[in-house]
Design a protein around this motif. Sequence first.
Motif, PDB file in Angstrom:
ATOM      1  N   PRO A  49       9.178   6.081  -0.982  1.00 40.98           N
ATOM      2  CA  PRO A  49       8.282   6.608  -0.144  1.00 40.98           C
ATOM      3  C   PRO A  49       8.937   7.808   0.360  1.00 40.98           C
ATOM      4  CG  PRO A  49       7.296   4.508  -0.682  1.00 40.98           C
ATOM      5  CD  PRO A  49       8.812   4.517  -1.426  1.00 40.98           C
ATOM      6  N   ARG A  50       9.820   7.550   1.708  1.00 40.44           N
ATOM      7  CA  ARG A  50       9.746   8.132   2.293  1.00 40.44           C
ATOM      8  C   ARG A  50      10.720   9.225   2.255  1.00 40.44           C
ATOM      9  NH1 ARG A  50      12.315   5.020   7.636  1.00 40.44           N
ATOM     10  NH2 ARG A  50      13.153   6.937   7.748  1.00 40.44           N
ATOM     11  N   ARG A 101       0.835   3.994  -6.970  1.00 38.33           N
ATOM     12  CA  ARG A 101      -0.070   3.684  -5.373  1.00 38.33           C
ATOM     13  C   ARG A 101       0.276   4.520  -4.179  1.00 38.33           C
ATOM     14  NH1 ARG A 101      -3.735  -1.053  -6.661  1.00 38.33           N
ATOM     15  NH2 ARG A 101      -2.150  -2.799  -8.374  1.00 38.33           N
ATOM     16  N   ALA A 102       2.063   4.409  -4.156  1.00 38.47           N
ATOM     17  CA  ALA A 102       2.685   5.323  -3.518  1.00 38.47           C
ATOM     18  C   ALA A 102       2.751   6.408  -3.126  1.00 38.47           C
ATOM     19  CB  ALA A 102       4.134   5.145  -3.526  1.00 38.47           C
ATOM     20  N   ARG A 143      11.815   0.058   2.079  1.00 40.62           N
ATOM     21  CA  ARG A 143      10.644  -0.469   2.062  1.00 40.62           C
ATOM     22  C   ARG A 143       9.710  -0.266   1.242  1.00 40.62           C
ATOM     23  NH1 ARG A 143      11.517  -2.990   6.550  1.00 40.62           N
ATOM     24  NH2 ARG A 143      12.791  -5.398   5.531  1.00 40.62           N
ATOM     25  N   CYS A 144       8.807  -0.914   0.513  1.00 35.14           N
ATOM     26  CA  CYS A 144       7.208  -0.387   0.810  1.00 35.14           C
ATOM     27  C   CYS A 144       6.540  -2.056   1.226  1.00 35.14           C
ATOM     28  CB  CYS A 144       7.444   0.344  -1.151  1.00 35.14           C
ATOM     29  SG  CYS A 144       5.170   0.259  -1.577  1.00 35.14           S
ATOM     30  N   GLU A 145       4.954  -1.395   0.953  1.00 33.29           N
ATOM     31  CA  GLU A 145       4.298  -2.790   1.466  1.00 33.29           C
ATOM     32  C   GLU A 145       3.215  -2.541   0.865  1.00 33.29           C
ATOM     33  OE1 GLU A 145       5.342  -5.156   3.135  1.00 33.29           O
ATOM     34  OE2 GLU A 145       6.556  -4.362   4.038  1.00 33.29           O
ATOM     35  N   CYS A 146       3.532  -2.276  -0.634  1.00 29.40           N
ATOM     36  CA  CYS A 146       1.605  -1.477  -0.941  1.00 29.40           C
ATOM     37  C   CYS A 146       1.646  -2.766  -1.856  1.00 29.40           C
ATOM     38  CB  CYS A 146       1.989  -0.447  -2.372  1.00 29.40           C
ATOM     39  SG  CYS A 146       3.193  -0.782  -4.148  1.00 29.40           S
ATOM     40  N   GLU A 147       0.494  -3.002  -2.921  1.00 29.62           N
ATOM     41  CA  GLU A 147      -0.218  -3.801  -3.169  1.00 29.62           C
ATOM     42  C   GLU A 147       1.062  -4.825  -4.434  1.00 29.62           C
ATOM     43  OE1 GLU A 147      -3.810  -5.384  -6.648  1.00 29.62           O
ATOM     44  OE2 GLU A 147      -3.781  -3.917  -5.114  1.00 29.62           O
ATOM     45  N   HIS A 180       6.587  -1.751 -16.258  1.00 25.42           N
ATOM     46  CA  HIS A 180       4.726  -1.525 -15.538  1.00 25.42           C
ATOM     47  C   HIS A 180       4.606  -1.738 -13.930  1.00 25.42           C
ATOM     48  CE1 HIS A 180       3.865  -0.664 -20.235  1.00 25.42           C
ATOM     49  NE2 HIS A 180       4.056  -1.349 -19.973  1.00 25.42           N
ATOM     50  N   GLY A 181       5.563  -2.889 -13.327  1.00 29.00           N
ATOM     51  CA  GLY A 181       5.332  -2.528 -11.945  1.00 29.00           C
ATOM     52  C   GLY A 181       5.899  -1.417 -11.265  1.00 29.00           C
ATOM     53  N   LEU A 182       6.678  -1.218 -11.186  1.00 30.83           N
ATOM     54  CA  LEU A 182       7.536   0.448 -10.642  1.00 30.83           C
ATOM     55  C   LEU A 182       6.292   1.534 -11.130  1.00 30.83           C
ATOM     56  CD1 LEU A 182      10.757   0.045 -12.515  1.00 30.83           C
ATOM     57  CD2 LEU A 182      10.515   0.581 -10.131  1.00 30.83           C
TER      58      LEU A 182
END
Length: 390
Positions: free
Chosen positions: A278-279, A326-327, A301-305, A318-320
């Motif tokens: 994300p950054r 989401r990001a 770090r990412c705090e998405c679901e 698939h998670g990636l």
Amino acid sequence: MRDLSDSFDGLVVPGTIAAFQAEGTKGFVLSLSARSKDPYVIDSRFPLFQNRLARPKKSHVMLAEVLGVPALVDRDTQLTAGDLDDAALRLIAERWIDFNVGFEDVQTKTFNKYAARLNEVVFPDDRQDPAYVLPPYAMVGSLNDGWSEVSEAIWKHSQVYGRVKGIENKLRRVLAADSPLLWGQLAAGVQDEELVAWVSGLEEFRSTSEQDLLEYGVALQQASSRGQRVFALYGGFLAVLLSRHGLTGASHGIGFGEHREWIELPSSGAPPARYYVPRLHRYVAVDLAEIVWRQFPDLVRCECEECAGNSPSALDYHGLMRHSVRARADEITSWVNLPTSNVIDQLSSDYMAFGEASEALQAPVKVKRRLEEASSHLAMWARIMQRLDS
């Protein structure tokens, strides 16, 4: 797609897929549209026929058949603008509109097959037709190569036939060019208030693209000053930043899709397994993201679901992909309305943070260099935003 429906606003369906896997594509798209009313449009991908298709895919052949001109697939020579007479251009325009108007006509068993995968009740009568119709368009290489006249003729025929079919208000003109300056010239020459843009190969991360990206931003500013609203067929995070300079939206693939060359690829396939940072607002190899996460977790770090603060390597393929969607949705919400001064400050700050991390990283020199190269675009974007704002 069901689980991610809150993270996207609609679908752009490639015409090649819509033609080749017609029933399956309809079942997939229409069941989603019946569930959430998310809009979709079909992109004709017409510039692929401007290539010499020595080894055409079946999807190319079937799309040409949908358009009523099988000779668009030419194995021996490269199509020129003069090869298409007015009768052929009218047929292409009319057949494409018929294809869009009839797209919601799907076999009940196919609809039910995809509806069942949603794990909830959806009704065939709730399926939607395309939100807009994008008439076929050509990629323009220069103002005198004849392709802008081809696009104009198809557009005119589409307007006439659109009135006959009662969808004239759904038509949206696509302008495609191989440079931002040329795209700006094309946009200045039309009166349409709603435009769809494609600048071939406009790479947001490549340092050699800085002048092109700046010229793209200027072209969008000029279009906005003329009262034109522009949606980009391809764009990543820079497209989000360019919303403050006239861009109203952009589409991108899941796992890839920030830009596209008009030259037809000899092969295609699923996107690689990469982690969207994300950054950095871009994908990097999972191994690089993992190394940085272990030493400088706040940078990655990412705090998405999907992530919940866990390491990048904890995600399966698939998670990636889900994480990336989401990001992207989160960064649109967070950045689109930021004052430009804040945007510049944040991009510059993140650039410095990754630069310091690349120097301090306990890793081989090649890995340090990879991280440095993966963050260099942040400073470039800050410079572009500064220049556009001035």
